[in-house]
Design a protein around this motif. Structure first.
Motif, PDB file in Angstrom:
ATOM      1  N   LEU A   7      10.932 -40.019 -23.386  1.00 32.93           N
ATOM      2  CA  LEU A   7       9.624 -40.426 -23.899  1.00 32.93           C
ATOM      3  C   LEU A   7       8.572 -39.468 -23.339  1.00 32.93           C
ATOM      4  O   LEU A   7       8.699 -39.008 -22.194  1.00 32.93           O
ATOM      5  CB  LEU A   7       9.327 -41.861 -23.486  1.00 32.93           C
ATOM      6  N   LEU A   8       7.559 -39.187 -24.115  1.00 31.82           N
ATOM      7  CA  LEU A   8       6.617 -38.122 -23.747  1.00 31.82           C
ATOM      8  C   LEU A   8       5.222 -38.660 -23.451  1.00 31.82           C
ATOM      9  O   LEU A   8       4.740 -39.586 -24.117  1.00 31.82           O
ATOM     10  CB  LEU A   8       6.493 -37.110 -24.889  1.00 31.82           C
ATOM     11  N   LEU A   9       4.576 -38.020 -22.459  1.00 32.22           N
ATOM     12  CA  LEU A   9       3.158 -38.282 -22.185  1.00 32.22           C
ATOM     13  C   LEU A   9       2.473 -36.939 -21.964  1.00 32.22           C
ATOM     14  O   LEU A   9       3.100 -36.004 -21.462  1.00 32.22           O
ATOM     15  CB  LEU A   9       2.974 -39.102 -20.914  1.00 32.22           C
ATOM     16  N   GLY A  10       1.184 -36.875 -22.293  1.00 29.80           N
ATOM     17  CA  GLY A  10       0.426 -35.646 -22.060  1.00 29.80           C
ATOM     18  C   GLY A  10      -0.573 -35.862 -20.939  1.00 29.80           C
ATOM     19  O   GLY A  10      -0.994 -36.993 -20.655  1.00 29.80           O
ATOM     20  N   LEU A  11      -0.952 -34.747 -20.285  1.00 28.73           N
ATOM     21  CA  LEU A  11      -1.956 -34.820 -19.216  1.00 28.73           C
ATOM     22  C   LEU A  11      -2.839 -33.586 -19.288  1.00 28.73           C
ATOM     23  O   LEU A  11      -2.351 -32.471 -19.509  1.00 28.73           O
ATOM     24  CB  LEU A  11      -1.257 -34.853 -17.845  1.00 28.73           C
ATOM     25  N   TYR A  12      -4.146 -33.785 -19.093  1.00 28.70           N
ATOM     26  CA  TYR A  12      -5.049 -32.656 -18.894  1.00 28.70           C
ATOM     27  C   TYR A  12      -5.835 -32.928 -17.617  1.00 28.70           C
ATOM     28  O   TYR A  12      -6.290 -34.050 -17.392  1.00 28.70           O
ATOM     29  CB  TYR A  12      -6.030 -32.502 -20.073  1.00 28.70           C
ATOM     30  N   VAL A  13      -5.976 -31.894 -16.773  1.00 30.18           N
ATOM     31  CA  VAL A  13      -6.759 -32.040 -15.538  1.00 30.18           C
ATOM     32  C   VAL A  13      -7.971 -31.130 -15.647  1.00 30.18           C
ATOM     33  O   VAL A  13      -7.832 -29.905 -15.771  1.00 30.18           O
ATOM     34  CB  VAL A  13      -5.917 -31.645 -14.300  1.00 30.18           C
ATOM     35  N   TRP A  14      -9.140 -31.726 -15.604  1.00 30.59           N
ATOM     36  CA  TRP A  14     -10.369 -30.912 -15.664  1.00 30.59           C
ATOM     37  C   TRP A  14     -10.401 -29.947 -14.487  1.00 30.59           C
ATOM     38  O   TRP A  14     -10.165 -30.353 -13.349  1.00 30.59           O
ATOM     39  CB  TRP A  14     -11.618 -31.802 -15.554  1.00 30.59           C
ATOM     40  N   PRO A  15     -10.683 -28.672 -14.757  1.00 39.01           N
ATOM     41  CA  PRO A  15     -10.712 -27.728 -13.633  1.00 39.01           C
ATOM     42  C   PRO A  15     -11.884 -27.992 -12.710  1.00 39.01           C
ATOM     43  O   PRO A  15     -12.977 -28.357 -13.172  1.00 39.01           O
ATOM     44  CB  PRO A  15     -10.854 -26.360 -14.316  1.00 39.01           C
ATOM     45  N   ASN A  16     -11.651 -27.811 -11.403  1.00 39.25           N
ATOM     46  CA  ASN A  16     -12.729 -27.899 -10.407  1.00 39.25           C
ATOM     47  C   ASN A  16     -13.382 -26.539 -10.337  1.00 39.25           C
ATOM     48  O   ASN A  16     -13.253 -25.814  -9.388  1.00 39.25           O
ATOM     49  CB  ASN A  16     -12.135 -28.155  -9.021  1.00 39.25           C
ATOM     50  N   ASP A  17     -14.098 -26.156 -11.354  1.00 36.69           N
ATOM     51  CA  ASP A  17     -14.488 -24.761 -11.479  1.00 36.69           C
ATOM     52  C   ASP A  17     -15.994 -24.696 -11.660  1.00 36.69           C
ATOM     53  O   ASP A  17     -16.533 -25.193 -12.645  1.00 36.69           O
ATOM     54  CB  ASP A  17     -13.755 -24.191 -12.699  1.00 36.69           C
ATOM     55  N   SER A  18     -16.657 -24.044 -10.699  1.00 41.97           N
ATOM     56  CA  SER A  18     -18.117 -23.975 -10.808  1.00 41.97           C
ATOM     57  C   SER A  18     -18.523 -23.121 -12.007  1.00 41.97           C
ATOM     58  O   SER A  18     -19.647 -23.201 -12.496  1.00 41.97           O
ATOM     59  CB  SER A  18     -18.702 -23.394  -9.520  1.00 41.97           C
ATOM     60  N   ALA A  19     -17.582 -22.276 -12.503  1.00 40.85           N
ATOM     61  CA  ALA A  19     -17.911 -21.438 -13.664  1.00 40.85           C
ATOM     62  C   ALA A  19     -17.801 -22.219 -14.982  1.00 40.85           C
ATOM     63  O   ALA A  19     -18.000 -21.666 -16.054  1.00 40.85           O
ATOM     64  CB  ALA A  19     -16.979 -20.227 -13.709  1.00 40.85           C
ATOM     65  N   LEU A  20     -17.450 -23.499 -14.887  1.00 39.64           N
ATOM     66  CA  LEU A  20     -17.312 -24.287 -16.116  1.00 39.64           C
ATOM     67  C   LEU A  20     -18.695 -24.747 -16.576  1.00 39.64           C
ATOM     68  O   LEU A  20     -19.189 -25.778 -16.168  1.00 39.64           O
ATOM     69  CB  LEU A  20     -16.402 -25.489 -15.845  1.00 39.64           C
TER      70      LEU A  20
ATOM     71  N   GLY B 253     -10.035 -33.506 -10.586  1.00 40.44           N
ATOM     72  CA  GLY B 253      -9.643 -33.321  -9.183  1.00 40.44           C
ATOM     73  C   GLY B 253      -8.626 -32.218  -9.002  1.00 40.44           C
ATOM     74  O   GLY B 253      -8.364 -31.425  -9.913  1.00 40.44           O
ATOM     75  N   ASN B 254      -8.050 -32.195  -7.816  1.00 43.18           N
ATOM     76  CA  ASN B 254      -7.077 -31.174  -7.459  1.00 43.18           C
ATOM     77  C   ASN B 254      -5.867 -31.256  -8.407  1.00 43.18           C
ATOM     78  O   ASN B 254      -5.232 -32.304  -8.511  1.00 43.18           O
ATOM     79  CB  ASN B 254      -6.646 -31.441  -6.007  1.00 43.18           C
ATOM     80  N   PRO B 255      -5.536 -30.161  -9.104  1.00 43.10           N
ATOM     81  CA  PRO B 255      -4.487 -30.234 -10.124  1.00 43.10           C
ATOM     82  C   PRO B 255      -3.128 -30.640  -9.554  1.00 43.10           C
ATOM     83  O   PRO B 255      -2.417 -31.442 -10.176  1.00 43.10           O
ATOM     84  CB  PRO B 255      -4.421 -28.812 -10.698  1.00 43.10           C
ATOM     85  N   VAL B 256      -2.758 -30.123  -8.374  1.00 44.54           N
ATOM     86  CA  VAL B 256      -1.433 -30.455  -7.824  1.00 44.54           C
ATOM     87  C   VAL B 256      -1.344 -31.964  -7.600  1.00 44.54           C
ATOM     88  O   VAL B 256      -0.389 -32.628  -8.004  1.00 44.54           O
ATOM     89  CB  VAL B 256      -1.173 -29.677  -6.510  1.00 44.54           C
ATOM     90  N   GLN B 257      -2.400 -32.475  -6.990  1.00 44.44           N
ATOM     91  CA  GLN B 257      -2.413 -33.916  -6.699  1.00 44.44           C
ATOM     92  C   GLN B 257      -2.433 -34.745  -7.995  1.00 44.44           C
ATOM     93  O   GLN B 257      -1.688 -35.715  -8.125  1.00 44.44           O
ATOM     94  CB  GLN B 257      -3.656 -34.216  -5.863  1.00 44.44           C
TER      95      GLN B 257
ATOM     96  N   ALA C 132       3.472 -24.727  -4.946  1.00 42.46           N
ATOM     97  CA  ALA C 132       2.996 -25.943  -4.281  1.00 42.46           C
ATOM     98  C   ALA C 132       3.301 -27.166  -5.136  1.00 42.46           C
ATOM     99  O   ALA C 132       3.816 -28.181  -4.632  1.00 42.46           O
ATOM    100  CB  ALA C 132       1.495 -25.843  -4.013  1.00 42.46           C
ATOM    101  N   LEU C 133       3.036 -27.055  -6.419  1.00 43.73           N
ATOM    102  CA  LEU C 133       3.300 -28.193  -7.304  1.00 43.73           C
ATOM    103  C   LEU C 133       4.798 -28.477  -7.376  1.00 43.73           C
ATOM    104  O   LEU C 133       5.237 -29.628  -7.302  1.00 43.73           O
ATOM    105  CB  LEU C 133       2.739 -27.903  -8.703  1.00 43.73           C
ATOM    106  N   ARG C 134       5.585 -27.417  -7.508  1.00 44.40           N
ATOM    107  CA  ARG C 134       7.036 -27.587  -7.594  1.00 44.40           C
ATOM    108  C   ARG C 134       7.565 -28.355  -6.376  1.00 44.40           C
ATOM    109  O   ARG C 134       8.339 -29.291  -6.492  1.00 44.40           O
ATOM    110  CB  ARG C 134       7.708 -26.205  -7.685  1.00 44.40           C
ATOM    111  N   ALA C 135       7.062 -27.954  -5.175  1.00 40.54           N
ATOM    112  CA  ALA C 135       7.535 -28.580  -3.946  1.00 40.54           C
ATOM    113  C   ALA C 135       7.167 -30.066  -3.914  1.00 40.54           C
ATOM    114  O   ALA C 135       8.004 -30.922  -3.581  1.00 40.54           O
ATOM    115  CB  ALA C 135       6.948 -27.852  -2.736  1.00 40.54           C
ATOM    116  N   VAL C 136       5.931 -30.381  -4.288  1.00 37.18           N
ATOM    117  CA  VAL C 136       5.498 -31.796  -4.260  1.00 37.18           C
ATOM    118  C   VAL C 136       6.315 -32.614  -5.256  1.00 37.18           C
ATOM    119  O   VAL C 136       6.769 -33.722  -4.956  1.00 37.18           O
ATOM    120  CB  VAL C 136       3.980 -31.892  -4.577  1.00 37.18           C
ATOM    121  N   LEU C 137       6.511 -32.052  -6.437  1.00 32.14           N
ATOM    122  CA  LEU C 137       7.252 -32.801  -7.470  1.00 32.14           C
ATOM    123  C   LEU C 137       8.710 -33.025  -7.039  1.00 32.14           C
ATOM    124  O   LEU C 137       9.266 -34.106  -7.252  1.00 32.14           O
ATOM    125  CB  LEU C 137       7.202 -32.054  -8.801  1.00 32.14           C
ATOM    126  N   GLU C 138       9.293 -31.965  -6.463  1.00 31.80           N
ATOM    127  CA  GLU C 138      10.704 -32.094  -6.062  1.00 31.80           C
ATOM    128  C   GLU C 138      10.885 -33.250  -5.084  1.00 31.80           C
ATOM    129  O   GLU C 138      11.861 -33.995  -5.152  1.00 31.80           O
ATOM    130  CB  GLU C 138      11.198 -30.790  -5.446  1.00 31.80           C
TER     131      GLU C 138
END
Ligand SMILES: Cc1cc2nc3c(=O)[nH]c(=O)nc-3n(C[C@H](O)[C@H](O)[C@H](O)COP(=O)(O)OP(=O)(O)OC[C@H]3O[C@@H](n4cnc5c(N)ncnc54)[C@H](O)[C@@H]3O)c2cc1C
Length: 439
Positions: free
Chosen positions: A31-44, A75-79, A104-110
């Motif tokens: 089953l599928l779900l989508g996610l978008y994380v707003w960038p913490n980017d001052s240039a946005l 927020g923080n994308p990895v988190q 970093a993300l791979r390690a947290v997910l694993e």
């Protein structure tokens, strides 16, 4: 009992058409779900934020047709990715791998028993194959283009976008637990956009441009004529697939110039993946010789009050809409570096804060080229802003549209109002901040 799912992390690939992450996720059979994380980017900027929001709204509607909810986090994308993956019991997260380390993300997910699967997207060819030299002047681009085009011709001769959506997906997605089905999209402040966001808008814009393709080679250099596609924000945010764009352009001689534009896009992305240090610093040969515009001149350029009408018309349009055609970007950049004596990095920074389609590789590369810093030696043709103004806007139509106080000037004076006699009213338009002939 929890059902294992696959989480699709959307990044700069906000579409459903020819979407590698979506395709790969579908193949997992979960089953599928989508996610978008707003960038913490001052240039946005507000404009970019609203463009993304419009794109997410469109994407959410398209995914909802197949029963895929698109969750949106900040927020923080990895988190954010790890938390969402845990919440929806994801066995796998699929996303576009853009080259930035995802260790970093791979390690947290694993640690939570979830696999990270990166897929390639955004480029027609993989990087690290075609860049042969640390220089990025025209000969370097020409060599790149020959090899790169041959690879594209072979790979995409019979290209078909993968089918979407699979016929039984919507029925299968009904099994998604109720608590995962609802996904909100919090509103963001509205901004005025001359190029609206979203996959639907991108496809419409592409369809409208294609009949104008034969006129592109001539009209793209005349900013008053809107001769180019204005697809750049869609290619940056991935609301349009670059493979789709390449394929629909076709092989006709009409398409050659436009495909060359796509080659330039790819050239910069490949180049800075291979030479990341050059993005901010430029070639070592030119680092010592950087200019330094004084603050008053820089502010005049930013606000469009230099006394050079085409520069001012363009810089005001950039400030007001976040978009400029290529010929005017190049003209304003060359003026900043060569007439005002500014550092390309300062000009590039200002563009980065204004452009709706800001993309670091294209921005930095084109700025350095405009400053003449792509080769071993500084490459500078003489630059006369009045002659260039006459070439780009022969009858002054663009200037008249954006600087109405000069609209009554004839086609000669409108490029150099300081030559008008005292009886001609220039409505307070400023005198040139510097004399270009003294440079
Ligand atoms: C100083 C300067 C800064 C720039 N900064 C950016 C930037 O931040 N982001 C960005 O996408 N482009 C940038 N460009 C490149 C180019 O000006 C824009 O991509 C183009 O104006 C977009 O208009 P269009 O979509 O109508 O392009 P079209 O002429 O229709 O071309 C089709 C696509 O090809 C790509 N493209 C075309 N020309 C170039 C080029 N010279 N370099 C890289 N890609 C190209 C774009 O993705 C564009 O959408 C910059 C150019 C200059 C001179």
């Amino acid at each position: 009992m929890s059902v294992p799912t696959t989480l699709i992390w959307f990044r700069q690939d906000l579409r459903t058409d020819d979407q590698p992450a979506l395709q790969a996720a579908t193949r997992t059979g979960r089953l599928l779900l989508g996610l978008y994380v707003w960038p913490n980017d001052s240039a946005l900027t507000a404009r970019r934020r609203y463009f993304i929001w419009q794109s997410l709204r469109d994407l959410q509607a398209r995914l909802a047709e197949c029963g895929i909810p698109l969750h949106v986090r900040t927020g923080n994308p990895v988190q954010a990715v790890a938390e969402t993956a845990a919440y929806c019991h994801a066995a796998e997260v699929v996303c576009a791998a853009n080259g930035a380390g995802q260790g970093a993300l791979r390690a947290v997910l694993e640690k939570q028993g979830c696999r990270l699967h990166g897929v390639a997207d955004g480029l027609l060819q993989p990087p690290f194959q075609f860049i042969r030299s640390p220089y990025f002047n025209e000969p370097a681009f020409a060599a790149f283009q020959v090899a790169w085009r041959a690879a594209c011709a072979e790979q995409y001769a019979a290209w078909q976008a993968p089918a979407w959506p699979p016929p039984d997906l919507a029925a299968q997605q009904k099994r998604l637990p109720e608590n995962l089905k609802t996904a909100a999209l919090p509103a963001v402040p509205r901004a005025v956009l001359t190029i609206p966001g979203g996959e639907t808008a991108a496809q419409r814009q592409l369809a409208e441009f294609l009949p104008r393709l034969p006129y592109y080679p001539v009209l793209r250099s005349l900013p008053a004529q809107h001769g180019s596609s204005q697809l750049s924000p869609h290619l940056v945010f991935g609301t349009l697939s670059v493979r789709r764009v390449w394929a629909v352009a076709g092989n006709s001689p009409d398409a050659a110039a436009w495909r060359e534009a796509l080659a330039r896009r790819e050239f910069w992305r490949h180049y800075f993946r291979q030479y990341p240090d050059m993005l901010q610093q430029g070639l070592p040969e030119h680092r010592a010789a950087a200019g330094q515009a004084n603050q008053v001149l820089m502010a005049a350029w930013q606000q469009g009050i230099t006394g050079y009408p085409l520069v001012d018309a363009a810089m005001r349009l950039l400030r007001d809409t976040g978009w400029l055609p290529h010929s005017l970007r190049r003209f304003c950049a060359a003026f900043f570096c060569r007439v005002l004596g500014g550092r390309w990095q300062d000009g590039a920074d200002w563009f980065a804060r204004q452009l709706l389609d800001f993309e670091p590789a294209a921005n930095s590369g084109n700025w350095q080229l405009a400053a003449g810093l792509g080769g071993k030696r500084v490459e500078r043709q003489p630059f006369n802003p009045v002659v260039w103004s006459q070439k780009l806007d022969p009858d002054g139509q663009f200037i008249r549209r954006h600087l109405p106080q000069l609209a009554h000037l004839d086609s000669r004076r409108i490029h150099a109002p300081w030559l008008a006699t005292a009886e001609v009213n220039t409505n307070g338009y400023p005198a040139p901040v510097v004399d270009y002939r003294a440079r």
